[in-house]
Design an enzyme around this catalytic site. Structure first.
Site, mmCIF file in Angstrom:
data_model
loop_
_atom_site.group_PDB
_atom_site.id
_atom_site.type_symbol
_atom_site.label_atom_id
_atom_site.label_comp_id
_atom_site.label_asym_id
_atom_site.label_seq_id
_atom_site.Cartn_x
_atom_site.Cartn_y
_atom_site.Cartn_z
ATOM 1 N N SER A 1 49.159 56.293 71.794
ATOM 2 C CA SER A 1 49.516 55.462 72.943
ATOM 3 C C SER A 1 50.254 56.299 73.994
ATOM 4 O O SER A 1 49.723 57.297 74.457
ATOM 5 C CB SER A 1 50.350 54.267 72.463
ATOM 6 O OG SER A 1 50.329 53.224 73.406
ATOM 7 N N ASP B 1 44.838 50.277 70.751
ATOM 8 C CA ASP B 1 46.045 51.086 70.558
ATOM 9 C C ASP B 1 46.228 51.497 69.099
ATOM 10 O O ASP B 1 46.276 50.662 68.193
ATOM 11 C CB ASP B 1 47.259 50.279 71.034
ATOM 12 C CG ASP B 1 48.488 51.133 71.224
ATOM 13 O OD1 ASP B 1 48.907 51.792 70.252
ATOM 14 O OD2 ASP B 1 49.040 51.133 72.337
#
Length: 265
Positions: A42, A155
């Site tokens: 991320s 993610d």
């Protein structure tokens, strides 16, 4: 037998809290510590990719200060898998990265993302760089899943928000930087869809870091990180300084000589 790399650096996700990674990297540079390989997820993948690309810390900080992850994001119908798509952000990231593939980076990089068709964590270390980074930072519900080679990714923090285990076998010293502690929300926080989705995701990803921290020789944990929204860049300088101060204290207390490195502080 000596391992392939001396120092491996694992960078967690955390939205704008990822700016704290830059404070850690600044301290490392001042002490003459240079990561031989970086892993990130991320916002950690964003920082890791830009740093491995040869961008300076000030350049990366400017990237976060003047362009939140929402830059270039456009709303779309939820049927596409999220409230917004990241095509514009992908283009923005491409303009800042000189390297187009992992192979072109100056420092080896590993990025993880969550594959949602089969439900598993996957690591990227070759091929298209921007696609992997965008996939790794595509917060579910808020953003469309990223399609790569017929698979759908979101993610990577869902399964692994501190990719340290992937570095363990190849590194003498593994340093993990966790920037995403759980803190109470301000009482006046709006219960809107974006805020709820962000909070649920934040709570969900923290559980898997305990396992990953066990593979680190040193964990730099931003336990005093204040409540900062995933896309709020107004406190970037404050978060950067927190990363710097926390890293400096951690390195002061760490026994580098145990790993064949000189005492630095």
């Amino acid at each position: 037998m000596a391992k392939k790399y001396k120092i491996g650096l694992a960078l967690s996700g955390g939205g704008m809290r990822g700016v704290a990674h830059l404070g850690v990297l600044r301290v490392m540079e001042e002490l003459g510590l240079h990561p031989d390989i970086i892993s990130g997820v991320s916002s950690g993948a964003i920082v890791g990719s830009l740093y491995a690309d040869g961008q300076s810390i000030d350049q990366i900080k400017d990237f976060f200060l003047h362009a939140s992850i929402l830059k270039g994001v456009t709303l779309n119908m939820p049927k596409h898998g999220g409230l917004a798509n990241t095509k514009g952000y992908k283009k923005y990231l491409e303009t800042h990265l000189r390297a187009k593939t992992f192979e072109e980076l100056r420092i080896p990089l590993i990025v993880n993302a969550a594959e949602i068709i089969y439900g598993q964590n996957e690591y990227f270390s070759s091929g298209n760089l921007v696609d992997a980074v965008v996939a790794s930072a595509s917060v579910p519900i808020l953003f469309n899943p990223k399609r790569i080679d017929g698979k759908l990714y979101v993610d990577g923090g869902i399964f692994c928000n501190l990719p340290a285990e992937i570095l363990r076998d190849d590194c003498e010293l593994v340093i993990g930087v966790h920037v995403n502690p759980i803190v109470p929300l301000p009482k006046n926080t709006s219960p809107g869809l974006k805020n709820v989705a962000e909070r649920v995701f934040h709570l969900a990803v923290n559980g898997n870091t305990i396992h990953e921290k066990s593979f680190c020789d040193l964990v730099i944990d931003m336990t005093k990180n204040k409540s900062v929204g995933m896309f709020e860049n107004s406190k970037a300088e404050e978060i950067y300084k927190m990363g710097y101060d926390t890293a400096l204290k951690a390195f002061e207390e760490f026994d580098f000589e145990k790993y064949g490195l000189p005492k630095l502080l």
